[in-house]
Design an enzyme around this catalytic site. Sequence first.
Site, PDB file in Angstrom:
ATOM      1  NE  ARG A  66      47.798  36.838  34.846  1.00 11.38           N
ATOM      2  CZ  ARG A  66      46.820  36.505  35.664  1.00 11.38           C
ATOM      3  NH1 ARG A  66      47.089  35.864  36.798  1.00 11.38           N
ATOM      4  NH2 ARG A  66      45.556  36.777  35.369  1.00 11.38           N
ATOM      5  N   GLY A  67      51.440  33.446  37.401  1.00 10.34           N
ATOM      6  CA  GLY A  67      50.906  33.192  38.719  1.00 10.34           C
ATOM      7  C   GLY A  67      49.620  33.973  38.941  1.00 10.34           C
ATOM      8  CB  ILE A  70      40.218  35.603  37.220  1.00 12.27           C
ATOM      9  CG1 ILE A  70      39.670  35.955  35.828  1.00 12.27           C
ATOM     10  CG2 ILE A  70      39.351  36.201  38.332  1.00 12.27           C
ATOM     11  CD1 ILE A  70      38.335  35.281  35.520  1.00 12.27           C
ATOM     12  CB  THR A  71      43.351  40.257  36.297  1.00 13.67           C
ATOM     13  OG1 THR A  71      43.195  41.674  36.481  1.00 13.67           O
ATOM     14  CG2 THR A  71      44.255  40.015  35.092  1.00 13.67           C
ATOM     15  CG  HIS A  73      44.457  42.334  30.569  1.00 12.25           C
ATOM     16  ND1 HIS A  73      45.179  43.038  31.508  1.00 12.25           N
ATOM     17  CD2 HIS A  73      44.901  41.052  30.638  1.00 12.25           C
ATOM     18  CE1 HIS A  73      46.029  42.217  32.110  1.00 12.25           C
ATOM     19  NE2 HIS A  73      45.875  41.007  31.607  1.00 12.25           N
ATOM     20  CG  LEU A 134      52.850  44.154  39.548  1.00 13.35           C
ATOM     21  CD1 LEU A 134      51.972  44.970  40.485  1.00 13.35           C
ATOM     22  CD2 LEU A 134      54.280  44.198  40.043  1.00 13.35           C
ATOM     23  N   GLY A 146      53.828  40.531  33.173  1.00 13.86           N
ATOM     24  CA  GLY A 146      54.266  41.848  33.631  1.00 13.86           C
ATOM     25  C   GLY A 146      53.235  42.575  34.457  1.00 13.86           C
ATOM     26  CG  LEU A 147      53.445  46.782  34.525  1.00 11.46           C
ATOM     27  CD1 LEU A 147      52.517  47.962  34.230  1.00 11.46           C
ATOM     28  CD2 LEU A 147      54.755  47.289  35.139  1.00 11.46           C
ATOM     29  CB  CYS A 164      44.000  39.505  42.075  1.00 15.31           C
ATOM     30  SG  CYS A 164      44.635  40.446  40.673  1.00 15.31           S
TER      31      CYS A 164
END
Length: 207
Positions: A66-67, A70-71, A73, A134, A146-147, A164
């Site tokens: 994805r674009g 780093i995030t 979850h 997102l 997605g989100l 991000c």
Amino acid sequence: MKIIHKGLVEYLPTFEAMKTFNAGRNADTEDELWVVEHPPVFTQGLAGKPEHLLIRDDIPVVQIDRGGQITYHGPGQLVVYTMIDFKRRKTSVRNIVSALENSIIATLAEYGIEAAADPKRPGIYVGERKIASLGLRIKNGSVYHGLALNVNMDLSPFTQINPCGYAGMEMTQIADFVQPCPAPDEVASKLTAHLETQLTPKADNNE
């Protein structure tokens, strides 16, 4: 549009399933929303820079397509993967992003939380604190990924990264504003209803 609730699932098999689904699409493939939670995982987007991972521990880091940067979850975070043929819907990626943003904002408003998009930064914010992220991948006229909406989770792993790519980004979640906090399944029901409305072509809305 088909809505599939997958529950708590590992990230990597889900990522592979998204790619497989998108690669196997044809003109008749129904769009799908996958509603999931993940065990703890960091995901690094195509633009990701290693320096945005500040602390390495036992949380895995997965490089994905994805674009973005780093995030994180983890359990208690509602993730919705949007498997959408935007060409068939005669819309644009920008409109898809707006639909995701508007759906999150409308869902939070149902809980009395005033949130907004920020034209300078991706995601949805309550004041200066980020409550949702997102990220999309565009391929063959379709989008996936997605989100992610923070509902009632351990936010501390976000301190191990620059979320991000933004140093010092403060995170928040529904549980900071609403007690007792709604379950992710309840939030998912509201969010997917808004997504269906927002993603429906306007011509169809007038029928």
